[in-house]
Design an enzyme around this catalytic site. Structure first.
Site, PDB file in Angstrom:
ATOM      1  N   ARG A 142      29.402   8.740 -27.607  1.00 16.35           N
ATOM      2  CA  ARG A 142      29.439   9.625 -28.731  1.00 16.35           C
ATOM      3  C   ARG A 142      30.925   9.648 -29.316  1.00 16.35           C
ATOM      4  O   ARG A 142      31.293  10.772 -30.009  1.00 16.35           O
ATOM      5  CB  ARG A 142      29.019  11.103 -28.387  1.00 16.35           C
ATOM      6  CG  ARG A 142      27.513  10.945 -27.774  1.00 16.35           C
ATOM      7  CD  ARG A 142      26.808  12.141 -28.048  1.00 16.35           C
ATOM      8  NE  ARG A 142      25.410  12.200 -27.760  1.00 16.35           N
ATOM      9  CZ  ARG A 142      24.961  12.167 -26.516  1.00 16.35           C
ATOM     10  NH1 ARG A 142      25.838  12.650 -25.764  1.00 16.35           N
ATOM     11  NH2 ARG A 142      23.539  12.193 -26.398  1.00 16.35           N
ATOM     12  N   LYS A 169      37.553   3.168 -42.194  1.00 12.58           N
ATOM     13  CA  LYS A 169      36.076   2.539 -42.085  1.00 12.58           C
ATOM     14  C   LYS A 169      35.679   1.216 -41.079  1.00 12.58           C
ATOM     15  O   LYS A 169      36.800   0.430 -40.942  1.00 12.58           O
ATOM     16  CB  LYS A 169      35.971   1.592 -43.657  1.00 12.58           C
ATOM     17  CG  LYS A 169      35.745   2.570 -44.985  1.00 12.58           C
ATOM     18  CD  LYS A 169      35.347   1.831 -45.840  1.00 12.58           C
ATOM     19  CE  LYS A 169      35.382   2.604 -47.191  1.00 12.58           C
ATOM     20  NZ  LYS A 169      35.104   1.972 -48.442  1.00 12.58           N
ATOM     21  N   GLU A 180      44.721  -8.262 -51.531  1.00  9.93           N
ATOM     22  CA  GLU A 180      44.309  -6.715 -51.661  1.00  9.93           C
ATOM     23  C   GLU A 180      45.840  -6.103 -51.770  1.00  9.93           C
ATOM     24  O   GLU A 180      45.672  -4.902 -52.357  1.00  9.93           O
ATOM     25  CB  GLU A 180      44.165  -6.622 -50.302  1.00  9.93           C
ATOM     26  CG  GLU A 180      42.770  -7.133 -49.520  1.00  9.93           C
ATOM     27  CD  GLU A 180      41.508  -6.398 -50.257  1.00  9.93           C
ATOM     28  OE1 GLU A 180      41.683  -5.530 -51.032  1.00  9.93           O
ATOM     29  OE2 GLU A 180      40.327  -6.798 -49.657  1.00  9.93           O
ATOM     30  N   LYS A 236      47.366   3.341 -49.896  1.00 14.18           N
ATOM     31  CA  LYS A 236      46.173   3.564 -49.258  1.00 14.18           C
ATOM     32  C   LYS A 236      46.025   5.081 -48.606  1.00 14.18           C
ATOM     33  O   LYS A 236      45.116   5.649 -48.616  1.00 14.18           O
ATOM     34  CB  LYS A 236      45.791   2.406 -48.239  1.00 14.18           C
ATOM     35  CG  LYS A 236      44.387   2.607 -47.571  1.00 14.18           C
ATOM     36  CD  LYS A 236      43.298   1.570 -47.275  1.00 14.18           C
ATOM     37  CE  LYS A 236      42.173   2.130 -46.915  1.00 14.18           C
ATOM     38  NZ  LYS A 236      41.027   0.862 -46.472  1.00 14.18           N
ATOM     39  N   GLU A 263      35.081   8.525 -49.427  1.00 14.89           N
ATOM     40  CA  GLU A 263      34.748   7.779 -50.668  1.00 14.89           C
ATOM     41  C   GLU A 263      33.736   8.513 -51.543  1.00 14.89           C
ATOM     42  O   GLU A 263      32.822   7.999 -52.098  1.00 14.89           O
ATOM     43  CB  GLU A 263      34.083   6.493 -50.343  1.00 14.89           C
ATOM     44  CG  GLU A 263      34.484   5.523 -51.604  1.00 14.89           C
ATOM     45  CD  GLU A 263      34.187   4.042 -51.057  1.00 14.89           C
ATOM     46  OE1 GLU A 263      34.859   3.446 -50.178  1.00 14.89           O
ATOM     47  OE2 GLU A 263      33.184   3.371 -51.884  1.00 14.89           O
ATOM     48  N   ARG A 316      38.724   7.105 -53.810  1.00 15.68           N
ATOM     49  CA  ARG A 316      38.823   5.966 -52.776  1.00 15.68           C
ATOM     50  C   ARG A 316      38.145   4.859 -53.191  1.00 15.68           C
ATOM     51  O   ARG A 316      38.313   3.733 -52.929  1.00 15.68           O
ATOM     52  CB  ARG A 316      38.263   6.413 -51.534  1.00 15.68           C
ATOM     53  CG  ARG A 316      38.356   5.241 -50.268  1.00 15.68           C
ATOM     54  CD  ARG A 316      38.288   5.748 -48.927  1.00 15.68           C
ATOM     55  NE  ARG A 316      38.401   4.797 -47.897  1.00 15.68           N
ATOM     56  CZ  ARG A 316      38.522   4.824 -46.754  1.00 15.68           C
ATOM     57  NH1 ARG A 316      38.538   5.877 -46.156  1.00 15.68           N
ATOM     58  NH2 ARG A 316      38.686   3.638 -45.927  1.00 15.68           N
ATOM     59  N   ASN A 328      37.884  -0.631 -54.111  1.00 15.70           N
ATOM     60  CA  ASN A 328      36.899  -1.452 -54.455  1.00 15.70           C
ATOM     61  C   ASN A 328      37.123  -2.223 -55.866  1.00 15.70           C
ATOM     62  O   ASN A 328      35.991  -2.757 -56.173  1.00 15.70           O
ATOM     63  CB  ASN A 328      35.288  -0.938 -54.583  1.00 15.70           C
ATOM     64  CG  ASN A 328      35.256  -0.337 -53.151  1.00 15.70           C
ATOM     65  OD1 ASN A 328      35.637  -0.732 -52.221  1.00 15.70           O
ATOM     66  ND2 ASN A 328      34.351   0.964 -53.228  1.00 15.70           N
ATOM     67  N   HIS A 375      35.560  -5.678 -56.228  1.00 18.90           N
ATOM     68  CA  HIS A 375      34.714  -5.943 -55.083  1.00 18.90           C
ATOM     69  C   HIS A 375      33.258  -6.356 -55.513  1.00 18.90           C
ATOM     70  O   HIS A 375      32.729  -6.890 -54.666  1.00 18.90           O
ATOM     71  CB  HIS A 375      34.839  -4.554 -54.020  1.00 18.90           C
ATOM     72  CG  HIS A 375      36.099  -4.896 -53.170  1.00 18.90           C
ATOM     73  ND1 HIS A 375      37.306  -4.860 -53.761  1.00 18.90           N
ATOM     74  CD2 HIS A 375      36.044  -5.226 -51.753  1.00 18.90           C
ATOM     75  CE1 HIS A 375      38.105  -5.083 -52.674  1.00 18.90           C
ATOM     76  NE2 HIS A 375      37.457  -5.128 -51.577  1.00 18.90           N
ATOM     77  N   HIS A 394      31.626  -9.395 -54.272  1.00 19.91           N
ATOM     78  CA  HIS A 394      30.375  -9.477 -53.266  1.00 19.91           C
ATOM     79  C   HIS A 394      29.430 -10.498 -53.793  1.00 19.91           C
ATOM     80  O   HIS A 394      28.679 -11.286 -53.051  1.00 19.91           O
ATOM     81  CB  HIS A 394      29.796  -8.286 -52.806  1.00 19.91           C
ATOM     82  CG  HIS A 394      30.865  -7.112 -52.064  1.00 19.91           C
ATOM     83  ND1 HIS A 394      31.251  -7.852 -50.941  1.00 19.91           N
ATOM     84  CD2 HIS A 394      31.040  -5.980 -52.215  1.00 19.91           C
ATOM     85  CE1 HIS A 394      31.834  -6.787 -50.297  1.00 19.91           C
ATOM     86  NE2 HIS A 394      31.961  -5.475 -51.219  1.00 19.91           N
ATOM     87  N   HIS A 432      36.754 -13.810 -48.360  1.00 18.13           N
ATOM     88  CA  HIS A 432      36.788 -12.490 -48.832  1.00 18.13           C
ATOM     89  C   HIS A 432      37.917 -12.192 -49.903  1.00 18.13           C
ATOM     90  O   HIS A 432      37.808 -11.863 -51.175  1.00 18.13           O
ATOM     91  CB  HIS A 432      36.601 -11.201 -47.624  1.00 18.13           C
ATOM     92  CG  HIS A 432      36.583  -9.896 -48.472  1.00 18.13           C
ATOM     93  ND1 HIS A 432      35.493  -9.544 -49.294  1.00 18.13           N
ATOM     94  CD2 HIS A 432      37.522  -8.798 -48.427  1.00 18.13           C
ATOM     95  CE1 HIS A 432      35.792  -8.171 -49.562  1.00 18.13           C
ATOM     96  NE2 HIS A 432      37.109  -8.111 -49.013  1.00 18.13           N
TER      97      HIS A 432
END
Ligand code: GLY
Length: 370
Positions: free
Chosen positions: A122, A144, A186, A228, A238, A242, A246, A249, A253, A267
């Site tokens: 947990r 993340k 990035e 960041k 997000e 935040r 992206n 992105h 994608h 990427h």
């Protein structure tokens, strides 16, 4: 010089240390987080073979007992099977709730080990020691964590913040040039989305960053992490700002899905092409001056990155297939298309409910097949 950049998240706040020589001094930085004086390093077969010994020795010199779990290098480890295997190996080592694991590698190891830490008994603590530029400036900071499924990348995961991040700039010396360029996409993204001065600095100094000049790297990684950290502290999960991270992105994608998420288009390269497209789409919708989109494309190409769709291997792509991929994106809500667009370099914003016809027309203008 070591920069200490705090990520302010109340009781879950932590520091990101950026600078040279951090792996050799990891023991002194990490030991205070290990009351039981033991830890498990999770690394991959590449990073472990080249740098694992140095990290383990540094910890042992600080009186920390070290176990090492090595996972196969590559995106395949970021899977349900990879997670099951890692969890089982952590259980075999009988780690308990008070233990802390160390994710030592690029984005794959950070995401996999971080997610395993979030669910192991947990939840246990973890520390990130990112070894790629992309992981140092993006994925190791902000909590993340995720694995991929057959339906898409990063779809199963959790927000689980690390206790500490050590970004050793020296380790980037052995990073392949293509990986450096991917991380640089990035880095320059931060300038595009929120800091025109940083973008201009990269226009002048980007070549030094890519050549691993220590002072230039410290400035580039430090400023990226600072941005960041500030955004994550304001919007950890997000719900708002935040999402600006992206930028590029949604296009990225779609291009990655078309090119098979592999070596054809990595990427970071997809993010670069996506940022170029996001600025040109912003121009097409009347939000942004064309000169800013031209400047973005020039800066990306100067770093050896794609500045738009025509630079992506496999071009031309089918417009409807690209739109189909975009509609599957995590950011698409109830089928409505969401994009991060720009008013100028340094000012991105979230555009919800983008008109699919305008998008289709834009993609065709960019050379996609109708
Ligand atoms: N990589 C985007 C984020 O951490 O939000």
């Amino acid at each position: 010089m070591i920069q200490t950049i705090p990520v302010g998240l109340g009781a879950r706040s932590y520091d990101v240390l950026v600078g040279p020589g951090l792996i050799d001094r990891a023991g002194e930085h990490i030991a205070p987080f290990l009351p039981a004086r033991r830890t498990t390093i999770v690394t991959d077969s590449n990073v472990g073979a080249h740098h694992g010994e140095r990290l383990a020795v540094s910890l042992e010199q600080a009186d920390v007992a070290v176990d090492v779990i090595t996972v196969p290098a590559g995106e395949e480890s970021k899977s349900f099977a990879g997670l099951a295997d890692l969890s089982d190996r952590l259980l075999a080592l009988e780690l308990d709730r008070g233990d802390v694991i160390i994710a030592f590698g690029g984005g794959v190891v950070g995401d996999l080990a971080g997610f395993a830490a979030s669910i192991y008994k947990r939840g246990i603590d973890f520390i990130q020691v990112p070894t790629s530029l992309l992981a140092q400036v993006d994925s190791s900071v902000g909590g993340k964590t995720a694995i991929d499924t057959s339906r898409g990348k990063n779809l199963i995961g959790a927000f689980h913040q690390p206790r500490l991040v050590l970004a050793d700039l020296d380790i980037l010396a052995t990073l392949p040039d293509r990986e450096m360029a991917c991380g640089y996409a990035e880095v320059i993204k931060y300038g595009m989305l929120g800091d025109e001065t940083f973008f201009a600095w990269l226009e002048t100094n980007g070549a030094d960053v890519l050549a691993r000049d220590t002072a230039a790297l410290a400035q580039a990684v430090g400023r990226s992490v600072e941005m960041k950290a500030e955004i994550v502290a304001e919007d950890e999960t997000e719900k708002g700002r935040r999402a600006l991270l992206n930028l590029g992105h949604t296009f990225a994608h779609a291009l990655e899905a078309e090119t098979g998420y592999g070596e054809t288009l990595k990427h970071g390269e997809a993010v670069a092409a996506g940022c170029g497209l996001a600025f040109r789409f912003s121009v097409a919708l009347g939000h942004c001056p064309p000169a800013d989109a031209d400047r973005v494309a020039r800066a990306l190409k100067a770093a050896g990155l794609p500045g738009g769709m025509a630079d992506v291997p496999g071009y031309p792509f089918n417009a409807d297939r690209l739109i189909h991929h975009m509609a599957q994106d995590k950011k698409a809500q109830a089928g409505a298309l969401t994009f991060i667009l720009a008013r100028r370099i340094g000012e991105a914003f979230t555009a919800k409910g983008v008109d699919p016809d305008a998008l289709r027309q834009f993609l065709i203008t960019e050379g996609a097949l109708p």
